[in-house]
Motif scaffolding. Structure first.
Motif, PDB file in Angstrom:
ATOM      1  N   HIS A   1      -6.638  -2.949  -9.078  1.00 34.33           N
ATOM      2  CA  HIS A   1      -7.358  -2.132  -7.655  1.00 34.33           C
ATOM      3  C   HIS A   1      -8.927  -3.135  -8.404  1.00 34.33           C
ATOM      4  O   HIS A   1      -9.616  -2.836  -7.153  1.00 34.33           O
ATOM      5  CB  HIS A   1      -7.655  -1.212  -8.918  1.00 34.33           C
TER       6      HIS A   1
ATOM      7  N   ASN B   1      -9.301   2.754 -11.566  1.00 30.00           N
ATOM      8  CA  ASN B   1      -9.461   3.348 -11.753  1.00 30.00           C
ATOM      9  C   ASN B   1     -10.095   5.145 -12.213  1.00 30.00           C
ATOM     10  O   ASN B   1     -10.017   5.582 -13.011  1.00 30.00           O
ATOM     11  CB  ASN B   1     -11.315   3.118 -12.124  1.00 30.00           C
ATOM     12  N   CYS B   2      -9.987   5.338 -11.222  1.00 32.32           N
ATOM     13  CA  CYS B   2      -9.311   7.060 -10.584  1.00 32.32           C
ATOM     14  C   CYS B   2      -8.182   7.806 -11.277  1.00 32.32           C
ATOM     15  O   CYS B   2      -8.131   8.453 -10.793  1.00 32.32           O
ATOM     16  CB  CYS B   2      -9.993   7.145  -9.440  1.00 32.32           C
ATOM     17  N   ASP B   3      -6.640   7.027 -11.688  1.00 32.94           N
ATOM     18  CA  ASP B   3      -5.664   7.167 -11.930  1.00 32.94           C
ATOM     19  C   ASP B   3      -5.954   7.185 -13.362  1.00 32.94           C
ATOM     20  O   ASP B   3      -5.787   6.388 -14.216  1.00 32.94           O
ATOM     21  CB  ASP B   3      -4.640   6.088 -11.946  1.00 32.94           C
ATOM     22  N   SER B   4      -5.322   8.967 -13.891  1.00 35.49           N
ATOM     23  CA  SER B   4      -5.814   9.239 -15.253  1.00 35.49           C
ATOM     24  C   SER B   4      -3.832   9.003 -15.329  1.00 35.49           C
ATOM     25  O   SER B   4      -3.026   9.330 -14.574  1.00 35.49           O
ATOM     26  CB  SER B   4      -5.812  10.421 -15.295  1.00 35.49           C
TER      27      SER B   4
ATOM     28  N   ASP C   1      -6.282   4.188  -7.307  1.00 34.17           N
ATOM     29  CA  ASP C   1      -6.745   4.775  -6.910  1.00 34.17           C
ATOM     30  C   ASP C   1      -6.180   5.504  -5.708  1.00 34.17           C
ATOM     31  O   ASP C   1      -6.766   6.446  -4.751  1.00 34.17           O
ATOM     32  CB  ASP C   1      -8.274   4.544  -6.136  1.00 34.17           C
TER      33      ASP C   1
ATOM     34  N   ASP D   1      -6.812   2.845  -2.483  1.00 34.63           N
ATOM     35  CA  ASP D   1      -7.714   4.016  -2.407  1.00 34.63           C
ATOM     36  C   ASP D   1      -7.788   4.987  -1.377  1.00 34.63           C
ATOM     37  O   ASP D   1      -8.397   5.735  -0.970  1.00 34.63           O
ATOM     38  CB  ASP D   1      -9.688   3.571  -2.098  1.00 34.63           C
TER      39      ASP D   1
ATOM     40  N   HIS E   1     -11.573  -3.189 -10.109  1.00 34.72           N
ATOM     41  CA  HIS E   1     -12.791  -2.780 -11.447  1.00 34.72           C
ATOM     42  C   HIS E   1     -12.459  -3.120 -12.731  1.00 34.72           C
ATOM     43  O   HIS E   1     -13.635  -2.376 -13.658  1.00 34.72           O
ATOM     44  CB  HIS E   1     -12.324  -0.685 -11.711  1.00 34.72           C
TER      45      HIS E   1
ATOM     46  N   HIS F   1     -10.789  -1.127  -4.555  1.00 30.47           N
ATOM     47  CA  HIS F   1     -12.062  -0.619  -5.800  1.00 30.47           C
ATOM     48  C   HIS F   1     -13.546  -0.149  -4.696  1.00 30.47           C
ATOM     49  O   HIS F   1     -13.678   0.253  -5.050  1.00 30.47           O
ATOM     50  CB  HIS F   1     -12.372  -1.552  -6.737  1.00 30.47           C
TER      51      HIS F   1
ATOM     52  N   SER G   1      -6.580  11.384  -6.483  1.00 31.69           N
ATOM     53  CA  SER G   1      -7.363  12.502  -7.556  1.00 31.69           C
ATOM     54  C   SER G   1      -7.500  12.454  -9.042  1.00 31.69           C
ATOM     55  O   SER G   1      -6.192  12.221  -9.917  1.00 31.69           O
ATOM     56  CB  SER G   1      -7.736  14.237  -7.164  1.00 31.69           C
ATOM     57  N   TYR G   2      -8.741  12.435  -9.397  1.00 31.37           N
ATOM     58  CA  TYR G   2      -8.689  12.143 -10.812  1.00 31.37           C
ATOM     59  C   TYR G   2      -7.973  13.307 -12.197  1.00 31.37           C
ATOM     60  O   TYR G   2      -7.339  13.218 -13.156  1.00 31.37           O
ATOM     61  CB  TYR G   2      -9.951  11.827 -11.828  1.00 31.37           C
TER      62      TYR G   2
ATOM     63  N   HIS H   1      -7.036   8.733  -3.296  1.00 28.77           N
ATOM     64  CA  HIS H   1      -7.782   9.082  -3.695  1.00 28.77           C
ATOM     65  C   HIS H   1      -7.207  10.415  -3.147  1.00 28.77           C
ATOM     66  O   HIS H   1      -7.886  11.601  -3.342  1.00 28.77           O
ATOM     67  CB  HIS H   1      -9.342   9.587  -3.671  1.00 28.77           C
TER      68      HIS H   1
END
Length: 134
Positions: free
Chosen positions: A96, A64-67, A36, A8, A98, A116, A39-40, A10
């Motif tokens: 992660h 879940n925030c990794d595009s 994560d 995380d 999620h 997560h 940033s997304y 981020h």
């Protein structure tokens, strides 16, 4: 073997710089990143540069925030939602956290390193380093 585990991030530059200082000081053999990472939607080039500097040591999974957009900037693979590794005879699932319901059947007799929740936990089968980035 010296292993550093983090989750995380981020994309917070300040915390990634602190992580980099820890990596430089302790020189781990492996760096496990549990999702994560960035940033997304935005990419800080300094964060990318720091992470890519350690690419040969990194084992990473997607959060879940990794595009796809931001993961494409990394020079190491962080596309899988989980990876299985063996360290000195101990079996680990890296994820992660999620999508745990999808992993129930493969976790069984393995330790699970996950992020997560941002909550530190070293007790039991599920180990969480907490959050670097918050």
């Amino acid at each position: 073997m010296r292993i550093l585990v983090a989750a995380d991030l981020h994309g917070y530059k300040k915390y990634v710089q602190l992580l980099d200082a820890v990596i430089e000081r302790f020189n781990p053999d492996k760096i496990i990143l549990l999702g994560d990472l960035l940033s997304y939607v935005t990419v800080d080039e300094d964060v990318i540069q720091i992470l890519n500097k350690h690419q040969d040591k990194i084992i990473a999974v997607r959060g879940n925030c990794d595009s796809d957009f931001v993961l494409n900037e990394l020079q190491f693979d962080a596309s899988s939602i989980y990876k299985e590794i063996d360290i000195d005879g101990f079996k680990f699932i890296l994820t992660h956290g999620h999508m745990m319901d999808l992993l129930d059947t493969i976790i069984k007799d393995k330790y699970c390193l996950c992020g997560h929740t941002h909550v530190y936990n070293l007790d039991g089968q599920f180990i969480n380093p907490g959050s670097v980035g918050s």
